[in-house]
Scaffold this motif. Structure first.
Motif, short mmCIF file in Angstrom:
data_model
loop_
_atom_site.label_atom_id
_atom_site.label_comp_id
_atom_site.label_asym_id
_atom_site.label_seq_id
_atom_site.Cartn_x
_atom_site.Cartn_y
_atom_site.Cartn_z
N GLN A 198 0.82 -1.20 0.00
CA GLN A 198 0.00 0.00 0.00
C GLN A 198 0.86 1.26 0.00
O GLN A 198 0.53 2.24 -0.68
CB GLN A 198 -0.94 -0.01 1.21
N VAL A 199 1.93 1.26 0.75
CA VAL A 199 2.84 2.41 0.75
C VAL A 199 3.42 2.62 -0.65
O VAL A 199 3.55 3.76 -1.12
CB VAL A 199 3.96 2.21 1.79
N ALA A 200 3.77 1.53 -1.34
CA ALA A 200 4.31 1.63 -2.70
C ALA A 200 3.27 2.26 -3.64
O ALA A 200 3.62 3.06 -4.53
CB ALA A 200 4.73 0.26 -3.20
N TYR A 201 2.00 1.90 -3.47
CA TYR A 201 0.95 2.52 -4.28
C TYR A 201 0.95 4.03 -4.09
O TYR A 201 0.92 4.80 -5.06
CB TYR A 201 -0.42 1.95 -3.90
N TRP A 202 0.98 4.47 -2.82
CA TRP A 202 0.94 5.90 -2.55
C TRP A 202 2.18 6.62 -3.07
O TRP A 202 2.09 7.75 -3.55
CB TRP A 202 0.77 6.13 -1.05
N ALA A 203 3.33 5.97 -2.95
CA ALA A 203 4.55 6.60 -3.45
C ALA A 203 4.44 6.87 -4.94
O ALA A 203 4.91 7.91 -5.45
CB ALA A 203 5.75 5.70 -3.15
N GLY A 204 3.80 5.96 -5.66
CA GLY A 204 3.59 6.18 -7.09
C GLY A 204 2.58 7.27 -7.36
O GLY A 204 2.78 8.11 -8.25
N GLN A 205 1.50 7.29 -6.60
CA GLN A 205 0.45 8.29 -6.82
C GLN A 205 0.93 9.71 -6.54
O GLN A 205 0.50 10.66 -7.19
CB GLN A 205 -0.75 7.98 -5.93
N LEU A 206 1.81 9.85 -5.55
CA LEU A 206 2.22 11.19 -5.11
C LEU A 206 3.59 11.61 -5.62
O LEU A 206 4.09 12.66 -5.24
CB LEU A 206 2.19 11.24 -3.58
N ALA A 207 4.17 10.81 -6.49
CA ALA A 207 5.49 11.16 -7.03
C ALA A 207 5.42 12.49 -7.76
O ALA A 207 4.57 12.71 -8.62
CB ALA A 207 5.97 10.06 -7.98
N GLY A 208 6.29 13.41 -7.38
CA GLY A 208 6.35 14.72 -8.03
C GLY A 208 5.32 15.72 -7.56
O GLY A 208 5.29 16.86 -8.05
N ALA A 209 4.46 15.34 -6.62
CA ALA A 209 3.44 16.27 -6.14
C ALA A 209 4.07 17.41 -5.34
O ALA A 209 5.07 17.22 -4.65
CB ALA A 209 2.43 15.53 -5.27
N GLU A 210 3.49 18.58 -5.44
CA GLU A 210 3.96 19.75 -4.72
C GLU A 210 2.88 20.24 -3.76
O GLU A 210 1.69 20.08 -4.02
CB GLU A 210 4.30 20.89 -5.70
N GLN A 330 -6.18 2.54 2.27
CA GLN A 330 -6.21 3.43 3.44
C GLN A 330 -5.45 2.89 4.63
O GLN A 330 -5.26 3.61 5.62
CB GLN A 330 -7.66 3.71 3.85
N GLU A 331 -4.99 1.64 4.61
CA GLU A 331 -4.26 1.09 5.74
C GLU A 331 -2.83 1.62 5.83
O GLU A 331 -2.19 1.53 6.88
CB GLU A 331 -4.23 -0.44 5.66
N ALA A 332 -2.31 2.16 4.74
CA ALA A 332 -0.92 2.64 4.74
C ALA A 332 -0.80 3.87 5.63
O ALA A 332 -1.42 4.90 5.36
CB ALA A 332 -0.48 2.99 3.32
N PRO A 333 -0.03 3.81 6.72
CA PRO A 333 0.12 4.98 7.61
C PRO A 333 0.70 6.17 6.85
O PRO A 333 1.70 6.03 6.12
CB PRO A 333 1.08 4.48 8.69
N TYR A 334 0.09 7.34 7.04
CA TYR A 334 0.47 8.50 6.24
C TYR A 334 1.93 8.88 6.45
O TYR A 334 2.62 9.26 5.49
CB TYR A 334 -0.43 9.69 6.57
N ASP A 335 2.45 8.77 7.68
CA ASP A 335 3.85 9.15 7.90
C ASP A 335 4.79 8.22 7.15
O ASP A 335 5.86 8.64 6.69
CB ASP A 335 4.18 9.18 9.39
N GLN A 336 4.40 6.95 6.97
CA GLN A 336 5.23 6.03 6.20
C GLN A 336 5.13 6.33 4.70
O GLN A 336 6.10 6.13 3.96
CB GLN A 336 4.82 4.59 6.50
N VAL A 337 3.97 6.81 4.28
CA VAL A 337 3.83 7.25 2.88
C VAL A 337 4.77 8.42 2.62
O VAL A 337 5.50 8.45 1.62
CB VAL A 337 2.37 7.65 2.59
N VAL A 338 4.76 9.39 3.53
CA VAL A 338 5.63 10.56 3.37
C VAL A 338 7.10 10.14 3.36
O VAL A 338 7.90 10.63 2.56
CB VAL A 338 5.36 11.58 4.48
#
Length: 448
Positions: A198-210, A330-338
């Protein structure tokens, strides 16, 4: 459930994040979650204290503490029911009982917590024989809005039982799933690689976001303060109904439709086409979790990248899909996503600077804070929300919508840091938001 104090499980990712946030802002009380009720009538204070103690005996989170182990990992410990204390204060002999009560309410509500010794404090204040205030303050590490609702729903039952000399615990369904089980469940997800995926999914979705760069009235201070104000407003029922119909035509929920409207506002206000808005999920994904008093909220970052001039329905369709995907991860903890995103440049602000909520699952909590909804009913007592004045802003802009006074109406409020914005600026932004919603409700294909 695990016996009292038998084990010291690891804190969940949510608890670890909030514990760390407390260490970064010590002495501020920013993460306190207070609620106060005015109780008028023949209150049995002893019965209320017994009910509160029974509630703490039932929910191990209310008598817990947090501390690092020898390996630097945050662990949680449940103490015996005697660890939970209720302060009972008689103010009837004070020259001004109301003023004294308000001072005590604010002290209980905002006094900083030492999480190594307590996570919840409660007080019963007597202003007159038939006039009382119950104030409860929990640290966000174990208290969220859902928890507040559970707390007071069960307190109603336990107080009614205490008045009759009955064991209230027998009148509530047993809790077969507690904080210990929650901690172990998260560790199992981690060991299976589910959270990593799940964290990997978010890393892809938010890559390059400002971060959204909202135009401020003043330069950002070097050191953030908690100084804040709010602007309240309402969206009339007919407008909400039309927006609901627009969303339904796109297969989108009211949440998705209003979030798309907020994205459109931010596009217009900032000139950016890459917009990321944070929203909270309750984490109550199973019936067992719904019964818990603890903090399970997580932040989801919903991003839109539609080009300039895109029709609103296209923006909405994209946000609908992003929202569905977000809730599926939604299970991916946001701080780990960041932490999984590229290291930000020095001095760059966090990704989520603006947040959006549609508070449609905690109307009783809204009532506890002076809004619309159902207040707890205590036998023989008239209950009203008691003000706990103080605002904090953790982001540049926080928009929350909830049930309004009329049919289909939504009440809204924008919380903002006064270090950055004047009240007039926020008033204008809210006016633009209303105008934009009127426009897209009348013509969903309007370019935004």
């Amino acid at each position: 459930m695990t016996g009292l104090g038998a084990v010291r499980p690891l804190a969940t990712a949510t608890q670890a994040r909030l514990w760390a946030a407390e260490q970064l802002t010590p002495g501020t009380g920013e993460l306190n979650v207070p609620v106060a009720l005015r109780l008028r009538g023949p209150l049995d204070s002893d019965a209320l204290v017994r009910a509160l103690r029974a509630l703490a005996a039932r929910h191990e989170s209310l008598r817990s503490t947090f501390a690092l182990d020898t390996r630097g990992r945050l662990r949680w410990t449940a103490h015996g029911p005697e660890h939970f204390r209720v302060e009972v204060v008689d103010l009837t002999d004070r020259p001004d009982p109301h003023a004294a009560a308000q001072r005590l309410v604010e002290d209980v509500a905002w006094r900083p917590f030492d999480l190594a010794s307590e996570v919840l404090r409660t007080a019963v204040l007597t202003l007159a024989p038939d006039d009382h205030v119950l104030v409860c303050a929990g640290h966000h590490v174990v208290f969220d809005d859902w928890s507040v609702a559970v707390f007071f729903r069960e307190l109603e039952v336990l107080y009614a039982a205490a008045l009759r000399g009955l064991d209230g615990a027998r009148m509530l369904p047993p809790l077969a799933f507690g904080y210990t089980e929650l901690s172990f469940e998260e560790q199992r997800l981690r060991s299976r690689g589910t959270l990593d995926d799940q964290v990997a999914y978010w890393a892809g979705q938010l890559a390059g976001a400002e971060p959204v760069a909202v135009p401020a009235d003043r330069p950002r201070p070097t050191v953030r303060t908690a100084h804040a104000d709010e602007h309240a407003f309402a969206l009339p029922g007919p407008l909400v109904t039309r927006l609901t119909e627009v969303g339904r035509a796109c297969g989108a929920s009211p949440f998705m439709t209003l979030l798309a409207g907020f994205h459109a506002l931010l596009r217009r206000w900032t000139g950016q086409t890459d917009i990321t808005v944070g929203t909270l999920v309750t984490g109550r994904t199973t019936p067992e979790r719904e019964k818990l008093i603890t903090c399970l909220v997580n932040t989801l970052a919903i991003r839109s990248t539609a080009p300039k001039g895109v029709p609103f329905v296209d923006l909405l369709t994209g946000i609908r899909q992003r929202t569905l995907d977000a809730f599926a991860h939604q299970e991916a903890p946001y701080d780990q996503v960041v932490a999984a995103l590229p290291e930000p440049a020095a001095g760059r602000r966090p990704l989520v600077q603006v947040t959006f909520e549609l508070q449609n699952t905690t109307t009783d909590v809204a009532a506890l804070r002076g809004g619309r909804g159902e207040l707890p009913v205590f036998r023989g007592l008239a209950t009203t929300a008691h003000p706990v004045p103080r605002l904090t802003a953790r982001h540049d802009l926080e928009l929350a919508l909830g049930t309004g006074a009329g049919d289909a109406e939504l009440s809204g409020r924008v919380v903002y840091p006064t270090d950055l914005f004047d009240a007039g600026t926020i008033t204008a932004v809210v006016r633009d938001f209303r105008t934009l919603l009127d426009e897209v409700a009348a013509d969903p294909h309007r370019p935004v």
